[in-house]
Design a protein around this motif. Structure first.
Motif, mmCIF file in Angstrom:
data_model
loop_
_atom_site.group_PDB
_atom_site.id
_atom_site.type_symbol
_atom_site.label_atom_id
_atom_site.label_comp_id
_atom_site.label_asym_id
_atom_site.label_seq_id
_atom_site.Cartn_x
_atom_site.Cartn_y
_atom_site.Cartn_z
ATOM 1 N N VAL A 198 34.227 32.721 31.416
ATOM 2 C CA VAL A 198 32.787 32.736 31.682
ATOM 3 C C VAL A 198 32.093 33.233 30.415
ATOM 4 C CG1 VAL A 198 33.055 33.162 34.170
ATOM 5 C CG2 VAL A 198 32.920 35.106 32.589
ATOM 6 N N PRO A 199 30.792 33.007 30.271
ATOM 7 C CA PRO A 199 30.098 33.501 29.083
ATOM 8 C C PRO A 199 30.044 35.024 29.068
ATOM 9 C CG PRO A 199 28.539 32.502 30.630
ATOM 10 C CD PRO A 199 29.915 32.188 31.127
ATOM 11 N N CYS A 200 30.654 35.624 28.052
ATOM 12 C CA CYS A 200 30.752 37.080 27.941
ATOM 13 C C CYS A 200 30.088 37.581 26.657
ATOM 14 C CB CYS A 200 32.216 37.519 27.927
ATOM 15 S SG CYS A 200 33.098 37.285 29.492
ATOM 16 N N ASN A 201 29.569 38.785 26.712
ATOM 17 C CA ASN A 201 29.035 39.439 25.517
ATOM 18 C C ASN A 201 30.158 39.888 24.597
ATOM 19 O OD1 ASN A 201 28.347 42.177 24.121
ATOM 20 N ND2 ASN A 201 26.332 41.280 24.502
ATOM 21 N N ASN A 202 31.222 40.454 25.174
ATOM 22 C CA ASN A 202 32.441 40.887 24.469
ATOM 23 C C ASN A 202 32.260 42.121 23.590
ATOM 24 O OD1 ASN A 202 34.064 38.675 25.457
ATOM 25 N ND2 ASN A 202 32.957 37.357 24.015
ATOM 26 N N ASP A 203 31.097 42.750 23.613
ATOM 27 C CA ASP A 203 30.872 43.903 22.747
ATOM 28 C C ASP A 203 29.908 44.889 23.400
ATOM 29 O OD1 ASP A 203 31.172 45.436 20.401
ATOM 30 O OD2 ASP A 203 29.414 44.520 19.460
ATOM 31 N N LEU A 204 30.159 45.200 24.670
ATOM 32 C CA LEU A 204 29.217 46.037 25.401
ATOM 33 C C LEU A 204 29.476 47.521 25.178
ATOM 34 C CD1 LEU A 204 28.653 44.005 28.664
ATOM 35 C CD2 LEU A 204 27.152 44.249 26.675
ATOM 36 N N LEU A 205 29.174 47.956 23.952
ATOM 37 C CA LEU A 205 29.043 49.372 23.670
ATOM 38 C C LEU A 205 27.860 49.896 24.470
ATOM 39 C CD1 LEU A 205 29.041 49.023 19.768
ATOM 40 C CD2 LEU A 205 31.044 49.470 21.164
ATOM 41 N N ASN A 265 34.963 33.854 27.840
ATOM 42 C CA ASN A 265 36.136 34.724 27.837
ATOM 43 C C ASN A 265 36.485 35.091 29.271
ATOM 44 O OD1 ASN A 265 38.186 36.380 26.919
ATOM 45 N ND2 ASN A 265 36.866 37.865 25.910
ATOM 46 N N ASP A 266 37.633 35.703 29.433
ATOM 47 C CA ASP A 266 38.058 36.247 30.719
ATOM 48 C C ASP A 266 37.092 37.368 31.112
ATOM 49 O OD1 ASP A 266 39.419 37.782 32.729
ATOM 50 O OD2 ASP A 266 41.330 36.998 32.016
ATOM 51 N N PRO A 267 36.489 37.317 32.301
ATOM 52 C CA PRO A 267 35.562 38.383 32.689
ATOM 53 C C PRO A 267 36.208 39.764 32.681
ATOM 54 C CG PRO A 267 36.122 37.015 34.582
ATOM 55 C CD PRO A 267 36.614 36.305 33.362
ATOM 56 N N CYS A 268 37.515 39.818 32.876
ATOM 57 C CA CYS A 268 38.186 41.118 32.853
ATOM 58 C C CYS A 268 38.228 41.711 31.445
ATOM 59 C CB CYS A 268 39.599 40.998 33.427
ATOM 60 S SG CYS A 268 39.631 40.881 35.233
ATOM 61 N N PHE A 269 38.106 40.879 30.413
ATOM 62 C CA PHE A 269 37.976 41.450 29.076
ATOM 63 C C PHE A 269 36.647 42.189 28.964
ATOM 64 C CE2 PHE A 269 36.479 41.659 24.756
ATOM 65 C CZ PHE A 269 37.576 42.171 24.089
ATOM 66 N N GLU A 270 35.585 41.597 29.473
ATOM 67 C CA GLU A 270 34.272 42.257 29.430
ATOM 68 C C GLU A 270 34.349 43.636 30.076
ATOM 69 O OE1 GLU A 270 31.383 41.496 27.655
ATOM 70 O OE2 GLU A 270 30.415 40.125 29.084
ATOM 71 N N LEU A 271 34.958 43.694 31.258
ATOM 72 C CA LEU A 271 35.038 44.946 31.999
ATOM 73 C C LEU A 271 35.969 45.934 31.302
ATOM 74 C CD1 LEU A 271 35.301 43.387 35.577
ATOM 75 C CD2 LEU A 271 33.232 44.134 34.376
ATOM 76 N N GLY A 272 37.125 45.457 30.848
ATOM 77 C CA GLY A 272 38.061 46.335 30.149
ATOM 78 C C GLY A 272 37.512 46.831 28.831
ATOM 79 N N ASN A 273 36.727 45.998 28.154
ATOM 80 C CA ASN A 273 36.138 46.395 26.885
ATOM 81 C C ASN A 273 35.091 47.489 27.084
ATOM 82 O OD1 ASN A 273 35.920 45.754 23.909
ATOM 83 N ND2 ASN A 273 33.805 45.396 24.519
ATOM 84 N N ILE A 274 34.292 47.374 28.152
ATOM 85 C CA ILE A 274 33.312 48.431 28.463
ATOM 86 C C ILE A 274 34.039 49.752 28.661
ATOM 87 C CG2 ILE A 274 31.671 49.242 30.204
ATOM 88 C CD1 ILE A 274 31.005 46.251 30.708
ATOM 89 N N TRP A 275 35.103 49.718 29.441
ATOM 90 C CA TRP A 275 35.920 50.916 29.700
ATOM 91 C C TRP A 275 36.494 51.472 28.405
ATOM 92 C CZ3 TRP A 275 41.587 50.442 29.692
ATOM 93 C CH2 TRP A 275 42.247 51.630 30.035
#
Length: 301
Positions: A173-180, A202-212
């Protein structure tokens, strides 16, 4: 290009009274709030060799337009191709901090903002941290930039993680990938997501894992964020987000190495920033529970 010259080339800002305030943050660009009688704008001026970092300014512009269409990004008002200059509307509100992400009440709000972005128009490129990490590694080795000690020792684990995640791959899905935290704005009613330099499908779980990962949140916060995003607790999704959060740390470590070796225009200790991520990544790679986590990510709940 000098900053006043940039402003003079932007039709919205030409020939009108304006006040300029440099905004904090931005490790690959300089950001300015420009206020005129007609409104307030943010002008982003590139401050690094984006090509080394997998930044494409034309792609950033296109993704920013898509994020605005999804109702989660700032309106895009102008773009100077070739100059790395993007003009967006100024969003009034407060920039998030790590403390805001540690406040559990905000996690459903973050999940909702991500869902809005992820349900919007697809972006013009894909983003896969496994591929990005390999690209960064080639650049670091070819240019002789510093490589963290024992960095290559974990590459076999990376291959295993990638293989296990392929088992339950559900698309991108469309992800930001850099959610500092600094890329999340709160206007008091809703959250906005800004800065689409690394945006891609990207995989939506990357977005969530990256935020974490970026805010070094407790594990319980990741579980709550993933649960809020999917609407129910899914063990395999939580495991997936944890593994992709680990890949976030491992990959962005090399981003820091490249910035440390190539970026002289921003006064920032990129190496220490990257090593903090790498230290946390090593802890996860050497955790005896890593194999169990991969098993959870591959199995149905």
């Amino acid at each position: 290009m000098a900053v006043p010259e940039v402003f003079d080339r932007i039709p919205l800002l030409t020939g009108v009274p304006r006040s300029v305030e440099e905004l904090p943050g931005g490790l690959t660009n300089h950001n300015y709030k420009v206020t005129t009688p007609g409104g307030a704008y943010v002008v982003r001026v590139s401050a690094s060799d984006g090509a080394l970092l997998a930044i494409d300014r034309d792609v950033e512009h296109a993704c920013s337009v898509s994020a605005a269409a999804a109702g989660v990004g700032a309106p895009v008002l102008d773009y100077l191709p070739g100059d790395g200059v993007l003009v967006v509307g100024f969003l009034p509100g407060r920039t998030f901090t790590e403390a805001d992400l540690r406040e559990r009440a905000n996690l459903p709000r973050v999940a909702e903002a991500c869902r809005r972005l992820h349900a919007g128009p697809r972006f013009v490129r894909d983003f896969d941290m496994f591929d990005i990490q390999q690209r960064y590694l080639r650049i670091v080795r070819e240019r002789g930039f510093r490589l963290p000690p024992k960095y290559l020792d974990f590459m076999p684990d990376v291959a295993k993680i990638r293989k296990c995640l392929e088992i339950r791959d559900e698309g991108t899905v469309p992800c930001n990938n850099d959610l500092l935290p600094g890329n999340i704005l709160d206007d008091g009613e809703r959250l906005w997501l800004i800065d689409y330099e690394y945006a891609g499908n990207n995989d939506p779980c990357f977005e969530l894992g990256n935020i974490w990962s970026e805010s070094d949140l407790p594990l319980g916060h990741l579980e709550e964020l993933v649960t809020a995003y999917y609407g129910r607790r899914l063990r395999h999704k939580i495991a997936r987000a944890r593994l992709l959060g680990l890949m976030s740390k491992y990959g962005w470590t090399l981003w820091a190495s490249i910035q440390d070796g190539a970026n002289e225009s921003i006064d920032f200790d990129f190496w220490s920033w990257g090593m903090e991520k790498y230290d946390r990544a090593m802890t996860e790679f050497t955790d005896p529970g890593l194999a169990r986590l991969m098993d959870e990510a591959a199995r149905t709940d």
